[in-house]
Each structure stands twice: as structure tokens, then as C-alpha cells.
Design a protein around this motif. Structure first.
Motif, PDB file in Angstrom:
ATOM      1  N   GLU A 108       0.770  -0.926   0.209  1.00 62.36           N
ATOM      2  CA  GLU A 108       0.074  -0.280  -0.116  1.00 62.36           C
ATOM      3  C   GLU A 108       0.587   1.027   0.370  1.00 62.36           C
ATOM      4  O   GLU A 108       1.747   1.306   1.211  1.00 62.36           O
ATOM      5  N   VAL A 109       0.434   2.732  -0.748  1.00 64.10           N
ATOM      6  CA  VAL A 109       1.122   3.723  -0.559  1.00 64.10           C
ATOM      7  C   VAL A 109       0.164   4.498  -0.053  1.00 64.10           C
ATOM      8  O   VAL A 109      -1.123   4.348  -0.549  1.00 64.10           O
ATOM      9  N   HIS A 110       0.211   5.129   0.953  1.00 62.48           N
ATOM     10  CA  HIS A 110      -0.173   6.414   1.598  1.00 62.48           C
ATOM     11  C   HIS A 110       0.098   7.616   1.582  1.00 62.48           C
ATOM     12  O   HIS A 110       1.108   8.449   1.079  1.00 62.48           O
ATOM     13  N   ARG A 111      -1.008   8.678   1.675  1.00 66.35           N
ATOM     14  CA  ARG A 111      -0.398  10.178   1.085  1.00 66.35           C
ATOM     15  C   ARG A 111      -1.300  10.602   2.422  1.00 66.35           C
ATOM     16  O   ARG A 111      -2.309  10.497   2.894  1.00 66.35           O
ATOM     17  N   ASP A 123      -3.707   0.808  -3.459  1.00 68.71           N
ATOM     18  CA  ASP A 123      -3.953  -0.598  -2.400  1.00 68.71           C
ATOM     19  C   ASP A 123      -3.629  -1.551  -3.498  1.00 68.71           C
ATOM     20  O   ASP A 123      -4.404  -1.479  -4.754  1.00 68.71           O
ATOM     21  N   HIS A 124      -3.133  -2.138  -3.267  1.00 70.12           N
ATOM     22  CA  HIS A 124      -2.434  -3.720  -3.800  1.00 70.12           C
ATOM     23  C   HIS A 124      -2.997  -4.779  -3.067  1.00 70.12           C
ATOM     24  O   HIS A 124      -2.214  -5.050  -2.427  1.00 70.12           O
ATOM     25  N   PRO A 125      -4.489  -5.261  -2.535  1.00 68.53           N
ATOM     26  CA  PRO A 125      -3.950  -6.282  -1.828  1.00 68.53           C
ATOM     27  C   PRO A 125      -3.289  -7.302  -2.093  1.00 68.53           C
ATOM     28  O   PRO A 125      -2.804  -8.408  -0.539  1.00 68.53           O
ATOM     29  N   PHE A 126      -2.642  -7.999  -3.281  1.00 67.04           N
ATOM     30  CA  PHE A 126      -2.110  -9.308  -3.398  1.00 67.04           C
ATOM     31  C   PHE A 126      -0.385  -8.769  -3.950  1.00 67.04           C
ATOM     32  O   PHE A 126      -0.444  -9.501  -4.579  1.00 67.04           O
ATOM     33  N   GLY A 127      -0.566  -7.557  -3.903  1.00 66.32           N
ATOM     34  CA  GLY A 127       0.992  -7.135  -4.634  1.00 66.32           C
ATOM     35  C   GLY A 127       2.460  -7.225  -3.370  1.00 66.32           C
ATOM     36  O   GLY A 127       2.905  -7.431  -4.779  1.00 66.32           O
ATOM     37  N   ALA A 128       1.851  -8.127  -2.625  1.00 67.47           N
ATOM     38  CA  ALA A 128       3.433  -9.081  -1.960  1.00 67.47           C
ATOM     39  C   ALA A 128       2.876 -10.501  -2.067  1.00 67.47           C
ATOM     40  O   ALA A 128       4.192 -10.918  -0.984  1.00 67.47           O
ATOM     41  N   ASP A 129       2.319 -10.758  -2.422  1.00 65.55           N
ATOM     42  CA  ASP A 129       1.603 -12.481  -1.837  1.00 65.55           C
ATOM     43  C   ASP A 129       3.023 -13.140  -2.729  1.00 65.55           C
ATOM     44  O   ASP A 129       3.995 -12.525  -3.632  1.00 65.55           O
ATOM     45  N   PRO A 130       3.683 -14.155  -1.916  1.00 64.47           N
ATOM     46  CA  PRO A 130       4.750 -14.660  -1.644  1.00 64.47           C
ATOM     47  C   PRO A 130       5.267 -15.439  -3.499  1.00 64.47           C
ATOM     48  O   PRO A 130       5.675 -15.984  -4.066  1.00 64.47           O
ATOM     49  N   SER A 131       3.713 -15.841  -3.373  1.00 62.77           N
ATOM     50  CA  SER A 131       3.746 -16.803  -4.937  1.00 62.77           C
ATOM     51  C   SER A 131       3.562 -16.051  -6.367  1.00 62.77           C
ATOM     52  O   SER A 131       4.227 -17.270  -7.141  1.00 62.77           O
ATOM     53  N   TRP A 132       4.116 -15.106  -6.129  1.00 62.87           N
ATOM     54  CA  TRP A 132       4.404 -14.103  -7.464  1.00 62.87           C
ATOM     55  C   TRP A 132       6.028 -14.769  -7.271  1.00 62.87           C
ATOM     56  O   TRP A 132       6.899 -14.476  -8.402  1.00 62.87           O
ATOM     57  N   ALA A 133       6.880 -14.850  -6.402  1.00 64.88           N
ATOM     58  CA  ALA A 133       8.487 -14.589  -6.470  1.00 64.88           C
ATOM     59  C   ALA A 133       8.970 -15.436  -6.885  1.00 64.88           C
ATOM     60  O   ALA A 133       8.069 -17.135  -7.482  1.00 64.88           O
ATOM     61  N   VAL A 134       9.878 -15.805  -7.782  1.00 64.94           N
ATOM     62  CA  VAL A 134      10.863 -16.415  -8.633  1.00 64.94           C
ATOM     63  C   VAL A 134      11.894 -16.522  -8.233  1.00 64.94           C
ATOM     64  O   VAL A 134      12.659 -16.166  -6.740  1.00 64.94           O
ATOM     65  N   PRO A 135      12.627 -18.090  -7.806  1.00 65.82           N
ATOM     66  CA  PRO A 135      14.127 -17.947  -7.317  1.00 65.82           C
ATOM     67  C   PRO A 135      14.291 -17.592  -8.164  1.00 65.82           C
ATOM     68  O   PRO A 135      15.539 -17.719  -6.662  1.00 65.82           O
TER      69      PRO A 135
END
Length: 141
Positions: A108-111, A123-135
Motif C-alpha cells: 500500500e502507498v499512503h498519502r 492499494d494492491h491487496p495481493f501485491g506482495a504475495d509470495p506466490s509471485w516470487a521467482v527463484p
């Protein structure tokens, strides 16, 4: 009205959800905010922009009769902007009565507003999901 500090914004949002208060949830967002909508709640991933779209997004969550648990893992502030990383879980009920559970890691970015309080701006509710990670990131030329 926003929250007194960006590290409290996710907690205040959870309290609004748990009270099933659409107005309180929407008031935590800047009038020009954008939020990525979650497939499991909104039926597809798209971006809601502006006060009316944010209110409709919050109403969709509140329609689940939700209980939200959240932790803010990290906050970085620079001037009138801040970035947070959160982890949250929403449990509730779909329209057909079946239980629903949505769990993600958000960014989330706040102002900071003119009133000195902090508002969700991006607001990106799943912007840091670990499933997006690549090795390993691909090699950059």
C-alpha cells in the motif's frame, strides 16, 4: 477521515470491515485513490479508481459480513507518502451462504492529507504475495 499514521491504516481498515461500516472503510482512501480488486471478492481483477469506485469496492467486501485480521509488516515514510506491506485474512459469507476466506500479502502507498491524517492512495491487496516470487530474476542484458 484517514488514520493518524500509515502503520495504523490497515488496522483501521480491519476495524471498519469488522464493524461492517462501508463509510468508515471508504473514508480511509484518498479521493483520487486506486485499488486493485481481488478476484475472489469482485469476480475478476481490475482497478477501481476514485471515491465512487473505492466506495463500491468497500461495499463488496462489507457484503461478505467480514471479519478481517491484519498485520502491517513494514512501513517506510518519505515526506507526505508512505509505503506499507501487510498480511491480511478476511473470512465471511458469499451471497449463497457458503463460507469465503481470502488471504493475501498487500502493498500500500499512503498519502498524507491536508488535515495531517494518512489515506490509502494506491492499494494492491495481493501485491506482495509470495506466490509471485521467482527463484531467481531472469538475466538482464
Amino acid at each position: 477521515m484517514g488514520s493518524p499514521a500509515p502503520e495504523l491504516s490497515n488496522l483501521w481498515l480491519a476495524r471498519a470491515f469488522n464493524a461492517q461500516d462501508v463509510d468508515a472503510a471508504a473514508a480511509l482512501y484518498h479521493p483520487e485513490a486506486s485499488i486493485v480488486q481481488v478476484d475472489a471478492v469482485h469476480g475478476g481483477t481490475k482497478i477501481a479508481r476514485g471515491a465512487d469506485a473505492i466506495r463500491a469496492t468497500m461495499a463488496s467486501y462489507i457484503a461478505l459480513k467480514p471479519h478481517m485480521d491484519v498485520v502491517t509488516h513494514h512501513t517506510t515514510i518519505s515526506g507526505d507518502f508512505a509505503m506499507t506491506r501487510s498480511q491480511w485474512l478476511i473470512t465471511g459469507q458469499a451471497e449463497d451462504g457458503r463460507p469465503i476466506e481470502v488471504h493475501h500479502h498487500g502493498m500500500e502507498v499512503h498519502r498524507r492529507g491536508d488535515d495531517g491524517t494518512w489515506y490509502f492512495f494506491l492499494d494492491h491487496p495481493f501485491g506482495a504475495d509470495p506466490s509471485w516470487a521467482v527463484p531467481r530474476p531472469p538475466e538482464t542484458d
